[in-house]
Write a protein that holds these residues in place. Structure first.
Motif, PDB file in Angstrom:
ATOM      1  N   PHE A 217       0.849  -1.176   0.000  1.00  0.00           N
ATOM      2  CA  PHE A 217       0.000   0.000   0.000  1.00  0.00           C
ATOM      3  C   PHE A 217       0.894   1.239   0.000  1.00  0.00           C
ATOM      4  CE2 PHE A 217       0.851  -0.473   4.480  1.00  0.00           C
ATOM      5  CZ  PHE A 217       0.928   0.833   4.941  1.00  0.00           C
ATOM      6  N   THR A 218       0.330   2.336  -0.442  1.00  0.00           N
ATOM      7  CA  THR A 218       1.055   3.605  -0.406  1.00  0.00           C
ATOM      8  C   THR A 218       0.244   4.591   0.409  1.00  0.00           C
ATOM      9  OG1 THR A 218       0.017   4.365  -2.443  1.00  0.00           O
ATOM     10  CG2 THR A 218       2.131   3.251  -2.672  1.00  0.00           C
ATOM     11  N   SER A 219       0.957   5.502   1.014  1.00  0.00           N
ATOM     12  CA  SER A 219       0.302   6.501   1.842  1.00  0.00           C
ATOM     13  C   SER A 219       1.209   7.708   1.970  1.00  0.00           C
ATOM     14  CB  SER A 219       0.015   5.910   3.232  1.00  0.00           C
ATOM     15  OG  SER A 219      -0.626   6.873   4.038  1.00  0.00           O
ATOM     16  N   ARG A 220       0.630   8.851   2.154  1.00  0.00           N
ATOM     17  CA  ARG A 220       1.394  10.066   2.419  1.00  0.00           C
ATOM     18  C   ARG A 220       1.350  10.312   3.918  1.00  0.00           C
ATOM     19  NH1 ARG A 220       1.893  13.273  -2.665  1.00  0.00           N
ATOM     20  NH2 ARG A 220       3.179  14.593  -1.346  1.00  0.00           N
TER      21      ARG A 220
ATOM     22  N   ALA B  15       7.919  16.455  12.132  1.00  0.00           N
ATOM     23  CA  ALA B  15       7.142  16.865  10.960  1.00  0.00           C
ATOM     24  C   ALA B  15       7.984  16.614   9.708  1.00  0.00           C
ATOM     25  CB  ALA B  15       6.775  18.336  11.078  1.00  0.00           C
ATOM     26  N   LEU B  16       7.311  16.208   8.636  1.00  0.00           N
ATOM     27  CA  LEU B  16       7.965  15.967   7.356  1.00  0.00           C
ATOM     28  C   LEU B  16       7.564  17.049   6.367  1.00  0.00           C
ATOM     29  CD1 LEU B  16       7.353  12.131   7.116  1.00  0.00           C
ATOM     30  CD2 LEU B  16       9.393  13.293   7.946  1.00  0.00           C
ATOM     31  N   ARG B  17       8.496  17.394   5.490  1.00  0.00           N
ATOM     32  CA  ARG B  17       8.185  18.381   4.455  1.00  0.00           C
ATOM     33  C   ARG B  17       7.461  17.727   3.311  1.00  0.00           C
ATOM     34  NH1 ARG B  17      13.958  21.463   3.862  1.00  0.00           N
ATOM     35  NH2 ARG B  17      14.314  21.705   6.078  1.00  0.00           N
ATOM     36  N   GLU B  18       6.649  18.504   2.609  1.00  0.00           N
ATOM     37  CA  GLU B  18       5.979  17.975   1.409  1.00  0.00           C
ATOM     38  C   GLU B  18       6.884  18.079   0.227  1.00  0.00           C
ATOM     39  OE1 GLU B  18       2.043  18.770   0.314  1.00  0.00           O
ATOM     40  OE2 GLU B  18       1.387  18.903   2.376  1.00  0.00           O
TER      41      GLU B  18
END
Length: 63
Positions: free
Chosen positions: A36-39, A60-63
């Motif tokens: 599966f994929t997810s953001r 936190a992760l950057r987009e």
């Protein structure tokens, strides 16, 4: 930055400490849904104190 492990493998823990029958049922259900994929917008660092899991930090992760 040094650490205990030379390679970090991202992973998702779905179940921990369940009996084999429960784990088998979870595995059978998940196999049909993989991969599966997810953001994600953040990741959490969890630590085990010997009795329970605690959140040590959130990043936190950057987009």
């Amino acid at each position: 930055m040094g650490g205990e492990f030379t390679e970090v493998v991202p992973h998702l823990t779905v179940a921990d400490g369940q009996n084999d029958a429960v784990l088998d049922e979870i595995e059978a259900d998940l196999l049909s849904k993989l991969p599966f994929t997810s953001r994600v917008s953040s990741v959490d660092l969890m630590v085990h104190d010997g009795a329970k899991w605690l959140e040590r930090a959130s990043f936190a992760l950057r987009e």
